[in-house]
Motif scaffolding. Structure first.
Motif, PDB file in Angstrom:
ATOM      1  N   LYS A  73       0.803  -1.130  -0.006  1.00  0.00           N
ATOM      2  CA  LYS A  73       0.030   0.060  -0.067  1.00  0.00           C
ATOM      3  C   LYS A  73       0.785   1.324   0.131  1.00  0.00           C
ATOM      4  O   LYS A  73       0.537   2.193  -0.625  1.00  0.00           O
ATOM      5  N   LEU A  74       2.121   1.136   0.418  1.00  0.00           N
ATOM      6  CA  LEU A  74       2.961   2.640   0.579  1.00  0.00           C
ATOM      7  C   LEU A  74       3.439   2.616  -0.959  1.00  0.00           C
ATOM      8  O   LEU A  74       3.621   3.723  -1.187  1.00  0.00           O
ATOM      9  N   VAL A 110       2.025   1.588  -3.697  1.00  0.00           N
ATOM     10  CA  VAL A 110       0.645   2.159  -4.334  1.00  0.00           C
ATOM     11  C   VAL A 110       0.752   3.660  -4.074  1.00  0.00           C
ATOM     12  O   VAL A 110       0.444   4.258  -5.077  1.00  0.00           O
ATOM     13  N   GLY A 111       1.056   4.246  -3.165  1.00  0.00           N
ATOM     14  CA  GLY A 111       0.801   5.467  -2.707  1.00  0.00           C
ATOM     15  C   GLY A 111       2.135   6.204  -3.608  1.00  0.00           C
ATOM     16  O   GLY A 111       1.673   7.461  -4.059  1.00  0.00           O
ATOM     17  N   PHE A 112       3.078   5.819  -3.529  1.00  0.00           N
ATOM     18  CA  PHE A 112       4.226   6.521  -4.192  1.00  0.00           C
ATOM     19  C   PHE A 112       4.158   6.571  -5.643  1.00  0.00           C
ATOM     20  O   PHE A 112       4.270   7.402  -6.561  1.00  0.00           O
ATOM     21  N   ARG A 124       1.301   6.252  -7.328  1.00  0.00           N
ATOM     22  CA  ARG A 124       0.095   7.235  -7.910  1.00  0.00           C
ATOM     23  C   ARG A 124       0.574   8.567  -8.044  1.00  0.00           C
ATOM     24  O   ARG A 124      -0.140   9.453  -8.405  1.00  0.00           O
ATOM     25  N   GLN A 125       1.812   9.012  -7.408  1.00  0.00           N
ATOM     26  CA  GLN A 125       2.453  10.245  -7.766  1.00  0.00           C
ATOM     27  C   GLN A 125       2.887  10.506  -9.322  1.00  0.00           C
ATOM     28  O   GLN A 125       3.209  11.621  -9.749  1.00  0.00           O
ATOM     29  N   GLU A 175      -4.405  -2.130  -7.439  1.00  0.00           N
ATOM     30  CA  GLU A 175      -3.971  -3.229  -6.430  1.00  0.00           C
ATOM     31  C   GLU A 175      -4.909  -4.342  -7.079  1.00  0.00           C
ATOM     32  O   GLU A 175      -6.008  -4.398  -6.538  1.00  0.00           O
ATOM     33  N   ARG A 225       9.179   6.165  -8.565  1.00  0.00           N
ATOM     34  CA  ARG A 225       8.504   7.017  -7.292  1.00  0.00           C
ATOM     35  C   ARG A 225       8.560   6.097  -6.278  1.00  0.00           C
ATOM     36  O   ARG A 225       8.691   6.609  -5.073  1.00  0.00           O
ATOM     37  N   GLY A 277      10.539   6.897  -3.129  1.00  0.00           N
ATOM     38  CA  GLY A 277      10.028   7.170  -1.573  1.00  0.00           C
ATOM     39  C   GLY A 277      10.649   6.271  -0.672  1.00  0.00           C
ATOM     40  O   GLY A 277      10.686   6.613   0.662  1.00  0.00           O
TER      41      GLY A 277
END
Length: 356
Positions: free
Chosen positions: A149-150, A152-154, A156-157, A190, A293, A297
């Motif tokens: 999940k971390l 994925v957050g990176f 998505r930038q 995901e 990314r 991150g």
């Protein structure tokens, strides 16, 4: 896994992976080197395609004396086929589960029992919808969901690449509401990945392996991408983790979608396989765009978060429970309470015949 997936990391503005090139015994003859930045903080290798190449390369890496991998994060990054029910070409996917879907008995579809929806039957079982009663241990792997999940957050930038050819092709899926995701533009998703040396095409096989993914993960896994290496890579890393050489909680599975696993309405499975969906170039470029990314991150928060590791909130490991804990799929740990299995081989030795 192959040259285009590796080349996308070279001569990029963010870091120089060709500053240090280390030849490691046992790597692919086509890709014999590990490429690293000058300070060794980031390294990259290409495994070669399919399961044998991936397993041999990663095993050689894990046991090489050149590297201390105990705190290394592994980003498994390559292209894949994609299920248009879940995502589309150019998309970047991150998996919690990798499922070795073709590790089954197989009938030619022309010879299968009439009441079977597919020629694939889980090993040791007697119908496609039965959980495998013979396990080799590589059928399913689960990785760190909190880390995923971390990542994925990176990712998505990133601004993902797309092109007119891919847009035109994926529009063909818009006529079926089930394929709404396949008709949209690329995104970060995901969902889970299916491993097989076989490169398949068509609704019948795709639905069969969609069902296999759900069956093998007790209904938790979401069949999304198709590729040829990940379970082999994960098995090699897991064996290294058993001896403290790597940390299995530091693995990220990232696959970018280059083509569809099945045909669009009005198309044949052969046309799907041999046609050009326009997704290859975006899928290759998005390995870099999203992957960098993720790498940035991790390195940016190294001291505050990632050096000590991201604690898993879920089970991690294989279907056997080899790293400890109890798998949340399959029959449970083989090392805490060995499950009782009947097998086709055992039943045959006992004289029982398969009834269909």
């Amino acid at each position: 896994m192959f040259d285009s997936e590796g080349d996308v990391w070279y001569n990029i503005p963010e870091f120089n992976l060709l500053a240090s090139n280390i030849t490691v015994r046992g790597l692919s003859p086509l890709f014999p080197d590990v490429h690293c930045t000058r300070d060794g903080s980031i390294c990259q290798l290409t495994t070669g395609e399919a399961e044998i190449n991936a397993a041999t390369t990663i095993t050689s890496l894990v046991h090489s004396s050149f590297f201390d991998l105990t705190k290394t994060y592994f980003l498994i990054a390559g292209i894949a086929g994609v299920n248009p029910k879940i995502a589309t070409t150019g998309s970047v996917t991150f998996a919690r589960y990798a499922v070795q879907v073709a590790l089954q008995y197989e009938f030619d579809a022309r010879d299968k029992p009439a009441n079977f929806p597919t020629g694939y039957v889980p090993q040791g079982s007697f119908a496609p919808d039965q959980f495998p009663m013979e396990l080799y241990g590589t059928e399913v792997f689960e990785v760190n969901d909190a880390l995923k999940k971390l990542a994925v957050g990176f990712a998505r930038q990133a601004k993902l690449n797309d092109n007119a050819d891919a847009q035109k092709y994926r529009a063909n899926y818009a006529s079926d509401p089930l394929f709404a995701a396949g008709a949209r533009g690329p995104s970060v998703v995901e969902c889970d990945t299916a491993t097989s040396d076989n490169f398949w095409s068509g609704t019948l096989l795709s639905e069969a392996f969609e069902n296999t993914t759900a069956l093998f993960t007790n209904g938790t896994g979401v069949y999304c991408t198709t590729q040829q290496e990940d379970n082999a890579t994960l098995e090699s890393l897991m064996r290294g983790a058993m001896f403290g050489l790597v940390d299995f909680s530091r693995i990220i599975i990232m696959r970018t979608a280059s083509d569809f696993d099945r045909e669009f309405p009005g198309q044949t499975s052969a046309e799907n396989l041999f046609g050009d969906p326009g997704g290859f170039e975006p899928s290759i470029l998005n390995i870099h765009l999203a992957g960098v990314r993720v790498i940035d991150g991790i390195l940016s928060d190294w001291k505050t978060k990632f050096e000590e590791g991201v604690k898993p909130t879920n089970y991690i490991g294989d279907i056997l429970g080899s790293l400890g804990g109890n798998p949340d799929f399959g029959p449970g740990s083989f090392f805490k309470k060995k499950p009782t299995f009947r097998s086709l081989r055992t039943l045959r030795r006992g004289g029982r015949k398969l009834q269909v």
